[in-house]
Design an enzyme around this catalytic site. Structure first.
Site, PDB file in Angstrom:
ATOM      1  N   GLY A 262       0.844  -1.199   0.000  1.00 28.40           N
ATOM      2  CA  GLY A 262       0.000   0.000   0.000  1.00 28.40           C
ATOM      3  C   GLY A 262       0.874   1.241   0.000  1.00 28.40           C
ATOM      4  O   GLY A 262       1.021   1.925  -1.020  1.00 28.40           O
ATOM      5  N   CYS A 338      -5.024  23.650  18.482  1.00 24.83           N
ATOM      6  CA  CYS A 338      -4.645  24.064  19.827  1.00 24.83           C
ATOM      7  C   CYS A 338      -4.181  22.862  20.625  1.00 24.83           C
ATOM      8  O   CYS A 338      -4.800  22.491  21.627  1.00 24.83           O
ATOM      9  CB  CYS A 338      -5.816  24.728  20.525  1.00 24.83           C
ATOM     10  SG  CYS A 338      -6.585  25.979  19.502  1.00 24.83           S
ATOM     11  N   TYR A 367      -1.627   6.889   3.845  1.00 24.87           N
ATOM     12  CA  TYR A 367      -1.854   7.040   5.291  1.00 24.87           C
ATOM     13  C   TYR A 367      -1.670   8.512   5.686  1.00 24.87           C
ATOM     14  O   TYR A 367      -0.928   8.830   6.623  1.00 24.87           O
ATOM     15  CB  TYR A 367      -0.912   6.141   6.102  1.00 24.87           C
ATOM     16  CG  TYR A 367      -0.992   4.680   5.717  1.00 24.87           C
ATOM     17  CD1 TYR A 367      -2.073   3.896   6.097  1.00 24.87           C
ATOM     18  CD2 TYR A 367       0.007   4.087   4.952  1.00 24.87           C
ATOM     19  CE1 TYR A 367      -2.154   2.563   5.739  1.00 24.87           C
ATOM     20  CE2 TYR A 367      -0.061   2.747   4.585  1.00 24.87           C
ATOM     21  CZ  TYR A 367      -1.144   1.993   4.982  1.00 24.87           C
ATOM     22  OH  TYR A 367      -1.216   0.675   4.620  1.00 24.87           O
TER      23      TYR A 367
HETATM   24  C1  PLP Z   1      -2.063  -2.630   5.782  1.00 21.14           C
HETATM   25  C2  PLP Z   1      -1.933  -3.923   5.097  1.00 21.14           C
HETATM   26  C3  PLP Z   1      -1.233  -4.015   3.897  1.00 21.14           C
HETATM   27  C4  PLP Z   1      -0.486  -2.863   3.291  1.00 21.14           C
HETATM   28  O1  PLP Z   1       0.603  -2.515   4.094  1.00 21.14           O
HETATM   29  P1  PLP Z   1       1.623  -1.354   3.598  1.00 21.14           P
HETATM   30  O2  PLP Z   1       2.546  -1.183   4.773  1.00 21.14           O
HETATM   31  O3  PLP Z   1       0.818  -0.149   3.329  1.00 21.14           O
HETATM   32  O4  PLP Z   1       2.324  -1.862   2.394  1.00 21.14           O
HETATM   33  C5  PLP Z   1      -1.221  -5.236   3.244  1.00 21.14           C
HETATM   34  N1  PLP Z   1      -1.847  -6.316   3.767  1.00 21.14           N
HETATM   35  C6  PLP Z   1      -2.515  -6.262   4.939  1.00 21.14           C
HETATM   36  C7  PLP Z   1      -3.179  -7.475   5.451  1.00 21.14           C
HETATM   37  C8  PLP Z   1      -2.568  -5.081   5.654  1.00 21.14           C
HETATM   38  O5  PLP Z   1      -3.216  -5.035   6.813  1.00 21.14           O
END
Ligand code: PLP
Length: 401
Positions: A262, A338, A367
């Protein structure tokens, strides 16, 4: 920063700030390079939770192999945005309604996290069948990594001692077809560490499959490819990762490997652009107060790092008083909230920073907006720009509700 992006940021009107600017060209090139670096037998699914902006998903649909979703909301969103694209549905605590939705819309894979989930599934299947992976919290030695999700007590996945009961369950319910194993053990790994983990996972899986007499057609290695916020230019080495996977997979003919990154996919294409509202000193420290803050870009507060940034100087100043500024010194960049936690970068050196200068925070494509506490203090939402060709054709600008 690329020239077309810089020009776009300079051209933004003051009333268009703060803004998220997504460089879709950068994303397209990056995703194509990731796909090209991976062997054919490796399928790359994008983990939508990193950033599910529809324009980004549409770019990724054309370059990667599918999406991984972790809730019914993400499932519906991805289905609506990219109909027909393969979807893997994972995540802990799936409700019966979410499982029902997955079956109804026909997901490509369901990642099973517990025996309870199998019971729920059997109750919902009816005449249907479903392809599943068991998500397992493998007993694997991990070095110091940013965020370990496996190999130690964790709410994610199945403990290896509980897999046998799950095998018994699916032996009695042939509608549930076990295709293989899923792991997502760590985040923040570089390519070498990722390959080391892959070796360990595949060894464990093949020993387990032999011992249980189970056929494993597919292993999903999860995401977690590292992003170095201190060095935005040092991207995850997809070339090394791809050739390493090719080498390892030669020992496992017929096995399909999936990965589901991701952060490392979308982080680089996003910029959070804002401007300096005020510069002041307090007990010997300099502070620059920026329009917006961590309610738009929570990443530095969550990860306890300084968000990397570039200053885009703005020369116009028509006020009748001296322009507040810092020169060649350390300054802390804060937002409008604040709370002392509203820090985007602490004690960073700048040559010069003045009220009215613009600041573009890099690595804000994952994120970032979607994990932020938008409503705290009720400031307006940022604008969103999707930049595709160059400065001549900026994408539409709009505010999120
Ligand atoms: C969050 C997640 C990802 C992606 O992780 P990244 O660190 O953003 O690459 C992939 N698989 C699962 C099961 C996750 O929970």
């Amino acid at each position: 920063m690329r020239e077309h992006l810089l020009q776009h940021i300079r051209a933004l009107g003051d009333d268009s700030l703060p803004a998220y600017v997504y460089d879709l060209r950068d994303l397209r090139e990056h995703a194509a390079a990731i796909r090209a670096a991976l062997p054919e037998r490796v399928q790359c699914f994008y983990a939508a939770k990193a950033n599910s902006d529809p324009a980004l998903l549409v770019v990724l649909r054309d370059h990667l192999d599918g999406f991984e979703v972790a809730s019914g909301g993400e499932l519906q969103h991805v289905r609506a945005t990219c109909p027909g694209t393969p979807i893997a549905f994972g995540g802990p605590g799936k409700t019966p309604a979410e499982l029902g939705l997955a079956l109804h819309t026909g997901v490509d894979r369901l990642h099973i996290e517990s025996e309870q989930e199998l019971h729920l599934l059997s109750g919902l299947l009816g005449e249907r069948t479903v392809d599943v992976l068991f998500r397992v919290n493998l007993p694997i030695a991990l070095g110091p990594v940013a965020l370990a999700m496996g190999g130690r007590p964790s709410p994610f996945g199945l403990d290896p001692v509980n897999i046998d009961r799950c095998l018994t369950h699916i032996a009695a319910d042939r509608r549930i077809r076990l295709r293989g194993i899923h792991v997502h053990l760590a985040s923040g790994l570089d390519a070498t560490a990722h390959l080391d983990l892959t070796e360990q996972v595949l060894t464990w899986v093949s020993n387990w499959a032999d011992e249980k007499g189970v056929k494993v057609a597919e292993v999903n290695l999860g995401g977690g490819m590292g992003v170095d916020y201190a060095h935005p230019d040092r991207r995850f080495d997809w070339g090394t990762c791809g050739s390493g996977l090719q080498r390892i997979m030669a020992r496992y003919p017929g096995l399909t490997v999936r990965i589901e990154p991701g952060r490392s996919v979308t982080v680089y294409c996003g910029w959070y652009v804002t401007e300096v509202l005020d510069v002041k000193r307090s007990h010997g420290h300099a502070f620059a107060v920026l329009l917006g803050g961590t309610h738009h870009l929570r990443t530095p507060a969550t990860k306890q790092h300084n968000q990397p940034f570039e200053i885009v100087p703005s020369d116009g100043w028509d006020r009748p008083w001296a322009r507040p500024q810092v020169r060649n010194e350390l300054v802390t960049l804060v937002g409008q909230l604040c709370t002392p936690k509203d820090v985007l970068a602490g004690d960073v050196h700048v040559e010069r920073l003045r009220v009215g200068d613009r600041i573009a925070f890099a690595l804000a494509g994952a994120y970032a907006w979607n994990i932020s506490h938008h409503d705290f203090l009720m400031h307006p939402a940022p604008h969103f720009h999707h930049l595709d060709q160059g400065p001549s054709t900026p994408g539409p600008t709009r505010r999120r509700p």
